[in-house]
Structures are given as structure tokens and as C-alpha cells.
Design an enzyme around this catalytic site. Structure first.
Site, mmCIF file in Angstrom:
data_model
loop_
_atom_site.group_PDB
_atom_site.id
_atom_site.type_symbol
_atom_site.label_atom_id
_atom_site.label_comp_id
_atom_site.label_asym_id
_atom_site.label_seq_id
_atom_site.Cartn_x
_atom_site.Cartn_y
_atom_site.Cartn_z
ATOM 1 C CB CYS A 114 -39.307 55.059 7.315
ATOM 2 S SG CYS A 114 -40.337 54.042 6.252
ATOM 3 C CG HIS A 250 -42.071 57.723 9.339
ATOM 4 N ND1 HIS A 250 -42.305 58.029 8.025
ATOM 5 C CD2 HIS A 250 -42.077 56.357 9.428
ATOM 6 C CE1 HIS A 250 -42.451 56.902 7.341
ATOM 7 N NE2 HIS A 250 -42.313 55.876 8.171
ATOM 8 C CG ASN A 280 -44.624 54.258 5.691
ATOM 9 O OD1 ASN A 280 -43.876 55.169 5.332
ATOM 10 N ND2 ASN A 280 -44.229 53.268 6.469
HETATM 11 N N1 ACO Z 1 -56.078 42.882 5.744
HETATM 12 C C1 ACO Z 1 -56.601 41.983 6.589
HETATM 13 N N2 ACO Z 1 -55.831 41.247 7.435
HETATM 14 C C2 ACO Z 1 -54.514 41.444 7.395
HETATM 15 C C3 ACO Z 1 -53.907 42.372 6.535
HETATM 16 C C4 ACO Z 1 -54.750 43.112 5.668
HETATM 17 N N3 ACO Z 1 -54.288 44.029 4.823
HETATM 18 N N4 ACO Z 1 -52.579 42.354 6.734
HETATM 19 C C5 ACO Z 1 -52.335 41.451 7.698
HETATM 20 N N5 ACO Z 1 -53.499 40.903 8.111
HETATM 21 C C6 ACO Z 1 -53.693 39.876 9.129
HETATM 22 C C7 ACO Z 1 -52.467 39.063 9.394
HETATM 23 O O1 ACO Z 1 -52.370 38.016 8.450
HETATM 24 C C8 ACO Z 1 -52.712 38.566 10.803
HETATM 25 O O2 ACO Z 1 -53.586 37.471 10.724
HETATM 26 P P1 ACO Z 1 -53.365 36.189 11.677
HETATM 27 O O3 ACO Z 1 -53.522 36.710 13.063
HETATM 28 O O4 ACO Z 1 -54.450 35.275 11.235
HETATM 29 O O5 ACO Z 1 -51.980 35.710 11.373
HETATM 30 C C9 ACO Z 1 -53.479 39.692 11.478
HETATM 31 O O6 ACO Z 1 -53.960 40.519 10.392
HETATM 32 C C10 ACO Z 1 -52.638 40.535 12.429
HETATM 33 O O7 ACO Z 1 -51.393 40.866 11.803
HETATM 34 P P2 ACO Z 1 -50.314 41.743 12.522
HETATM 35 O O8 ACO Z 1 -49.158 41.949 11.602
HETATM 36 O O9 ACO Z 1 -50.014 41.195 13.886
HETATM 37 O O10 ACO Z 1 -51.133 43.100 12.718
HETATM 38 P P3 ACO Z 1 -50.719 44.435 13.441
HETATM 39 O O11 ACO Z 1 -51.784 44.839 14.365
HETATM 40 O O12 ACO Z 1 -49.303 44.390 13.969
HETATM 41 O O13 ACO Z 1 -50.745 45.514 12.273
HETATM 42 C C11 ACO Z 1 -49.192 46.649 10.781
HETATM 43 C C12 ACO Z 1 -49.929 45.350 11.134
HETATM 44 C C13 ACO Z 1 -50.231 47.676 10.398
HETATM 45 C C14 ACO Z 1 -48.257 46.351 9.624
HETATM 46 C C15 ACO Z 1 -48.398 47.154 11.991
HETATM 47 O O14 ACO Z 1 -47.677 46.099 12.548
HETATM 48 C C16 ACO Z 1 -47.453 48.254 11.658
HETATM 49 O O15 ACO Z 1 -47.845 49.338 11.276
HETATM 50 N N6 ACO Z 1 -46.124 48.037 11.876
HETATM 51 C C17 ACO Z 1 -45.111 49.059 11.716
HETATM 52 C C18 ACO Z 1 -44.861 49.412 10.325
HETATM 53 C C19 ACO Z 1 -43.781 50.455 10.324
HETATM 54 O O16 ACO Z 1 -43.835 51.402 11.093
HETATM 55 N N7 ACO Z 1 -42.772 50.263 9.532
HETATM 56 C C20 ACO Z 1 -41.627 51.139 9.663
HETATM 57 C C21 ACO Z 1 -41.536 52.117 8.674
HETATM 58 S S1 ACO Z 1 -41.596 51.450 7.060
HETATM 59 C C22 ACO Z 1 -40.049 51.633 6.325
HETATM 60 O O17 ACO Z 1 -39.061 51.921 6.918
HETATM 61 C C23 ACO Z 1 -40.006 51.307 4.859
#
Ligand code: ACO
Length: 323
Positions: A114, A250, A280
Site C-alpha cells: 500500500c 492512502h 482500499n
Molecule cells: N462484517 C461483519 N463483522 C466483521 C467483518 C465484516 N466484514 N469483518 C470482521 N468482522 C468482525 C470480526 O470477526 C470481529 O468479531 P469478534 O469481535 O466477534 O471477533 C469484529 O468484527 C471486530 O473485528 P476487528 O478486526 O477488531 O475490527 P476493527 O474495528 O479493527 O476493523 C478493519 C477491522 C476495518 C480491518 C480495521 O482493522 C482496519 O482497517 N485495519 C487497517 C487496514 C489497513 O490499513 N491495512 C493496511 C493497508 S492494506 C495493504 O497494505 C495491502
């Protein structure tokens, strides 16, 4: 007199297929509300069969050339940021070179996930400052839909496909922060965090593999590292946040974008946001946001821009430029 790498054209390409959040509800235990509130994403574009990273990159490059009123033979080099090249080799950049009809110069890929466009822009700037190129096409292009595990709701709803490009040209500046062009860069990586975000395939497995991410762990690193690299780049450029017109981040998650802007003490009115429409798109997200931001009338000639990204590796960085 100082040489500066100045943006003289930009353009982008998005595949025509738009997938709304609600479409995932048919196959996954997820919903529009969760995706929107956790990530800010409402829809994304997915490449059609036969569309590839190089074909989308070529379309974006053609748009940038047209914007500059130049042709492929006016370009000395292509630097293409991608983690989803059509093939293991040759580089997607050389495929773009051929598709553009460019028979001279040189082309290569940069892979920093990314953060790829930040790394590509920094390398292109270095080519220009060292006299190895006068005009460089810098492209970010990705087909992340091809490395999604469609049964993993925690990743497959977050990513999209697309491409963006800028054309850089060597121009004379006076060496101050009022020059147009790239004013400073900052690159970082820390391979100890490789397990937070990776693709579980490649040459060692004989498969393409699927993206695997510990999203909340990546999140934990993101805001602090992004604010720090942006601050370092601004210090190197000799500018303060108060002078900045636009942050072009980004586009991974609206909460990361908001958190970083807050740390930099800049209001969201000064942030170009496209994550709601593109998801993304990894290395394509910043050039897409630059091109869309320019088309919306947000980014204007002379504006001071801070652009920053973090991704797999972890790799992260920032570039300060005057449009
Ligand atoms: N729909 C419903 N529930 C979901 C989904 C979904 N699509 N995906 C995950 N959940 C659930 C999980 O299972 C979890 O449930 P649990 O509490 O029962 O275990 C709950 O939602 C919370 O999950 P988290 O991963 O803690 O949620 P978070 O608030 O952190 O959001 C997200 C997740 C959106 C992925 C976030 O962490 C994020 O954006 N992270 C950064 C991503 C990023 O910037 N990546 C870098 C660039 S990508 C690259 O380089 C290729």
C-alpha cells in the site's frame, strides 16, 4: 538553481463494475452498516475478466499523458507501483511500456504494497534529481480482487481495483519551499511485522495465494507511523502543517485517515477522501485520489500537498510536493 520533479499531468482508470457493500450480504455474514462504520467504504470497483493491472495502468498512463499534452515517446522512464503484477515477470511496467507504444527509455516495478506509490514517487524523484531521466511516468495500479479470499469477511470487503498515474518533469526551481514539485520524501520499513499483512502464495508455494491481514494490529501501527513520517517529510521540506493545503492519504480506512489528520492538526476539510467509492486500492489509492481530487476542483496548481501511506512489510512513508 535546483532541479525539481514537477507533476505536469495526471489521470486515472477505474473498472466499470461497481460493487456496493450490500452485494456481500448475499454470501457473507456481514452488512453495509458494519463495513461503512468500521472502514468508511461504501463501494469499490472490480476489474472485469481480461482486465489486468497492466491494462488499467496503461489506461491511467494514457490519461496522464493526454492531460500533459505529451505522447509516450516524450517519456524517459516508467516506475510502476504494484503488488499484483499480471505475471511474476516481466514487470507490469514493461508491459505498460509496450502497450503505450514506447520503444525507448526504461521501465520497472516497485513493490511496497500500500505504500508502493510513495516509494515509486521517491524513486522517480531520485531519477530526475540525479539526471537519469527528464520525464517519468509514476503509476500505481492494482487488481486486489484477484488475491481476495471471498470466504474471509474481515478482508474481502475492504479492497478494490484501479489505477492512477502522474507524469513528472524536471524543471528548475529556486530551492525553496515555494517551488513546484517534490519538496521532500521519507521512506521506512520494518520487516519484523511481515506477519500482520501478507499474501500466502508466491514462488515458494507455486500458488498466487490470498491476502491475509490482522487488521486491528495493522491499525494499531498506522496512525502513529503515518503522522510521524508526514511530520518528518514536512520538516525536511521546511514547511509547517499550517501551510499545507491538502493531505492526500492512502485510502485504507476513514478512521485511520481521520486519526492521522487529527494528529497533524489539520481539519478533514483539507483531506482528499475517496475511500467511500474506491475501497482500499493499495498502491493505486494515492494517484487515484490525486487525480480525482484534481478533477473535483479540490487540488489546484500551487497547492502544498502531504501524501502518506502504510502497508504490508510493514512499509510506510510520505512525500511533500507542491502541485
Ligand atoms: N462484517 C461483519 N463483522 C466483521 C467483518 C465484516 N466484514 N469483518 C470482521 N468482522 C468482525 C470480526 O470477526 C470481529 O468479531 P469478534 O469481535 O466477534 O471477533 C469484529 O468484527 C471486530 O473485528 P476487528 O478486526 O477488531 O475490527 P476493527 O474495528 O479493527 O476493523 C478493519 C477491522 C476495518 C480491518 C480495521 O482493522 C482496519 O482497517 N485495519 C487497517 C487496514 C489497513 O490499513 N491495512 C493496511 C493497508 S492494506 C495493504 O497494505 C495491502
Amino acid at each position: 538553481m535546483t532541479t525539481r520533479a514537477v507533476v505536469i499531468g495526471c489521470g486515472h482508470y477505474l473498472p466499470s463494475r461497481v460493487v456496493e457493500n450490500a452485494e456481500f450480504e448475499a454470501t457473507l455474514d456481514t452488512n453495509d452498516e458494519w463495513i461503512k462504520s468500521r472502514s468508511g467504504i461504501e463501494r469499490r470497483h472490480f476489474a472485469a475478466e481480461g482486465e489486468t493491472t497492466s491494462s488499467m495502468a496503461t489506461a491511467a498512463a494514457q490519461a496522464a499523458l493526454k492531460d500533459a499534452g505529451l505522447g509516450p515517446d516524450d517519456v524517459d522512464a516508467i516506475v510502476l507501483a504494484t503488488s499484483t503484477a499480471d505475471f511474476t515477470f516481466p514487470s507490469a511496467a514493461t508491459m505498460v511500456q509496450a502497450q503505450l507504444g514506447m520503444t525507448s527509455g526504461y521501465a520497472f516495478d516497485v513493490q511496497a504494497v500500500c505504500a508502493g506509490f510513495i516509494f515509486a514517487l521517491t524513486n522517480a524523484n531520485a531519477l530526475i534529481l540525479s539526471g537519469q531521466a527528464k520525464r517519468v511516468l509514476v503509476i500505481g495500479a492494482e487488481t486486489f480482487s484477484r488475491i481476495m479470499d471471498w470466504t474471509d469477511r474481515s478482508t474481502c470487503v475492504l479492497f478494490g481495483d484501479g489505477a492512477g498515474a502522474v507524469l513528472l518533469e524536471a524543471q528548475d526551481g529556486d530551492g525553496t519551499a515555494s517551488d513546484r514539485g517534490v519538496l521532500s520524501t521519507d521512506l521506512n520499513s520494518d520487516g519484523r511485522h511481515r506477519d500482520l499483512l501478507y499474501v500466502d502464495g508466491g514462488v515458494s508455494t507455486g500458488t498466487t495465494g490470498y491476502l491475509r491481514m490482522q487488521g486491528n494490529q495493522v491499525f494499531r501501527h498506522a496512525v502513529g507511523k503515518l503522522a510521524a513520517t508526514a511530520t518528518t517529510a514536512m520538516e525536511r521540506a521546511g514547511v509547517t502543517a499550517a501551510e499545507v493545503d491538502w493531505i492526500v492519504p492512502h485510502q485504507a480506512n476513514i478512521r485511520i485517515i481521520q486519526g492521522t489528520a487529527k494528529k497533524l492538526e489539520l481539519p478533514m476539510e483539507q483531506v482528499v477522501v475517496t475511500v467511500q467509492d474506491h475501497g482500499n486500492t493499495s498502491a493505486a489509492s494515492i494517484p487515484l485520489a490525486l487525480s480525482v481530487g484534481r478533477d473535483r476542483g479540490q487540488i489546484k496548481p500551487g497547492d502544498l500537498i502531504v501524501t502518506e501511506a502504510i502497508g504490508g512489510g510493514l512499509a510506510w512513508g510520505a512525500v511533500v510536493l507542491r502541485w
